[in-house]
Design a protein around this motif. Structure first.
Motif, PDB file in Angstrom:
ATOM      1  N   ALA A  60     -21.860 -37.282 -18.677  1.00  0.00           N
ATOM      2  CA  ALA A  60     -22.718 -37.116 -17.495  1.00  0.00           C
ATOM      3  C   ALA A  60     -22.487 -38.258 -16.511  1.00  0.00           C
ATOM      4  O   ALA A  60     -22.342 -38.027 -15.301  1.00  0.00           O
ATOM      5  N   GLN A  61     -22.433 -39.490 -17.004  1.00  0.00           N
ATOM      6  CA  GLN A  61     -22.193 -40.648 -16.135  1.00  0.00           C
ATOM      7  C   GLN A  61     -20.829 -40.550 -15.453  1.00  0.00           C
ATOM      8  O   GLN A  61     -20.704 -40.863 -14.264  1.00  0.00           O
ATOM      9  N   ALA A  62     -19.810 -40.137 -16.195  1.00  0.00           N
ATOM     10  CA  ALA A  62     -18.466 -40.012 -15.627  1.00  0.00           C
ATOM     11  C   ALA A  62     -18.457 -38.969 -14.509  1.00  0.00           C
ATOM     12  O   ALA A  62     -17.834 -39.177 -13.459  1.00  0.00           O
ATOM     13  N   ALA A  63     -19.140 -37.855 -14.713  1.00  0.00           N
ATOM     14  CA  ALA A  63     -19.210 -36.823 -13.671  1.00  0.00           C
ATOM     15  C   ALA A  63     -19.895 -37.369 -12.433  1.00  0.00           C
ATOM     16  O   ALA A  63     -19.434 -37.150 -11.301  1.00  0.00           O
ATOM     17  N   TRP A  64     -21.003 -38.103 -12.613  1.00  0.00           N
ATOM     18  CA  TRP A  64     -21.711 -38.661 -11.456  1.00  0.00           C
ATOM     19  C   TRP A  64     -20.879 -39.698 -10.724  1.00  0.00           C
ATOM     20  O   TRP A  64     -20.948 -39.806  -9.504  1.00  0.00           O
ATOM     21  N   GLU A  65     -20.061 -40.451 -11.438  1.00  0.00           N
ATOM     22  CA  GLU A  65     -19.172 -41.408 -10.768  1.00  0.00           C
ATOM     23  C   GLU A  65     -18.206 -40.686  -9.839  1.00  0.00           C
ATOM     24  O   GLU A  65     -17.967 -41.128  -8.711  1.00  0.00           O
ATOM     25  N   VAL A  66     -17.678 -39.570 -10.304  1.00  0.00           N
ATOM     26  CA  VAL A  66     -16.772 -38.774  -9.461  1.00  0.00           C
ATOM     27  C   VAL A  66     -17.539 -38.206  -8.274  1.00  0.00           C
ATOM     28  O   VAL A  66     -17.103 -38.322  -7.124  1.00  0.00           O
ATOM     29  N   TYR A  67     -18.701 -37.589  -8.532  1.00  0.00           N
ATOM     30  CA  TYR A  67     -19.484 -36.984  -7.448  1.00  0.00           C
ATOM     31  C   TYR A  67     -19.899 -38.028  -6.417  1.00  0.00           C
ATOM     32  O   TYR A  67     -19.865 -37.777  -5.218  1.00  0.00           O
ATOM     33  N   ASP A  68     -20.311 -39.203  -6.885  1.00  0.00           N
ATOM     34  CA  ASP A  68     -20.745 -40.250  -5.968  1.00  0.00           C
ATOM     35  C   ASP A  68     -19.606 -40.787  -5.116  1.00  0.00           C
ATOM     36  O   ASP A  68     -19.832 -41.303  -4.017  1.00  0.00           O
ATOM     37  N   SER A  69     -18.365 -40.652  -5.573  1.00  0.00           N
ATOM     38  CA  SER A  69     -17.217 -41.148  -4.805  1.00  0.00           C
ATOM     39  C   SER A  69     -16.735 -40.150  -3.755  1.00  0.00           C
ATOM     40  O   SER A  69     -15.991 -40.530  -2.856  1.00  0.00           O
ATOM     41  N   VAL A  70     -17.160 -38.913  -3.832  1.00  0.00           N
ATOM     42  CA  VAL A  70     -16.666 -37.879  -2.914  1.00  0.00           C
ATOM     43  C   VAL A  70     -16.930 -38.216  -1.447  1.00  0.00           C
ATOM     44  O   VAL A  70     -16.011 -38.131  -0.635  1.00  0.00           O
ATOM     45  N   PRO A  71     -18.133 -38.640  -1.025  1.00  0.00           N
ATOM     46  CA  PRO A  71     -18.310 -38.969   0.393  1.00  0.00           C
ATOM     47  C   PRO A  71     -17.364 -40.066   0.855  1.00  0.00           C
ATOM     48  O   PRO A  71     -16.865 -40.016   1.988  1.00  0.00           O
ATOM     49  N   VAL A  73     -14.319 -40.674  -0.261  1.00  0.00           N
ATOM     50  CA  VAL A  73     -12.991 -40.062  -0.125  1.00  0.00           C
ATOM     51  C   VAL A  73     -12.926 -39.208   1.119  1.00  0.00           C
ATOM     52  O   VAL A  73     -11.984 -39.293   1.897  1.00  0.00           O
ATOM     53  N   LEU A  74     -13.949 -38.397   1.351  1.00  0.00           N
ATOM     54  CA  LEU A  74     -13.959 -37.529   2.533  1.00  0.00           C
ATOM     55  C   LEU A  74     -14.009 -38.346   3.808  1.00  0.00           C
ATOM     56  O   LEU A  74     -13.448 -37.964   4.826  1.00  0.00           O
ATOM     57  N   GLY A  75     -14.673 -39.500   3.771  1.00  0.00           N
ATOM     58  CA  GLY A  75     -14.770 -40.343   4.956  1.00  0.00           C
ATOM     59  C   GLY A  75     -13.435 -40.931   5.368  1.00  0.00           C
ATOM     60  O   GLY A  75     -13.249 -41.312   6.526  1.00  0.00           O
ATOM     61  N   THR A  76     -12.482 -40.990   4.436  1.00  0.00           N
ATOM     62  CA  THR A  76     -11.174 -41.554   4.763  1.00  0.00           C
ATOM     63  C   THR A  76     -10.141 -40.474   5.083  1.00  0.00           C
ATOM     64  O   THR A  76      -9.004 -40.801   5.395  1.00  0.00           O
ATOM     65  N   CYS A  77     -10.547 -39.222   5.034  1.00  0.00           N
ATOM     66  CA  CYS A  77      -9.597 -38.119   5.277  1.00  0.00           C
ATOM     67  C   CYS A  77      -9.647 -37.677   6.733  1.00  0.00           C
ATOM     68  O   CYS A  77     -10.689 -37.744   7.369  1.00  0.00           O
ATOM     69  N   ASP A  78      -8.531 -37.205   7.217  1.00  0.00           N
ATOM     70  CA  ASP A  78      -8.469 -36.573   8.527  1.00  0.00           C
ATOM     71  C   ASP A  78      -8.679 -35.082   8.340  1.00  0.00           C
ATOM     72  O   ASP A  78      -7.776 -34.349   7.984  1.00  0.00           O
ATOM     73  N   LEU A  79      -9.913 -34.609   8.540  1.00  0.00           N
ATOM     74  CA  LEU A  79     -10.190 -33.193   8.312  1.00  0.00           C
ATOM     75  C   LEU A  79     -10.074 -32.400   9.581  1.00  0.00           C
ATOM     76  O   LEU A  79     -10.409 -32.703  10.624  1.00  0.00           O
TER      77      LEU A  79
END
Length: 79
Positions: A60-71, A73-79
């Motif tokens: 559960a903690q590992a999944a939340w670490e991934v989910y919490d990092s998504v914003p 990652v998206l903030g550094t992408c050119d969408l």
């Protein structure tokens, strides 16, 4: 796409559970896990109101670490 959310079981009532994640509580249907022994304090993966997988606290903690990092990652992408 729908993501599963790891949630901690707070209260059990037959095939329903009150679960919590990040301070948010939800009623979760346990029908798909009716053969699994479940206890208060354990974690389940919840999707659309149904628990479909029992998981460890570490998973559960590992999944939340991934989910919490998504914003981030998206903030550094050119969408």
């Amino acid at each position: 796409m729908c993501l599963g959310i790891p949630m901690k079981i707070i209260r059990l009532n037959g095939l329903l559970a009150e679960c919590e994640a990040k301070g948010v509580r939800r009623e979760v249907n346990l029908l798909m896990l009716q053969g699994e022994p479940l206890a208060v304090g354990e974690y389940v993966m919840v999707q659309r109101g149904y628990a479909h997988e029992k998981m460890t606290e570490e998973e559960a903690q590992a999944a939340w670490e991934v989910y919490d990092s998504v914003p981030d990652v998206l903030g550094t992408c050119d969408l």
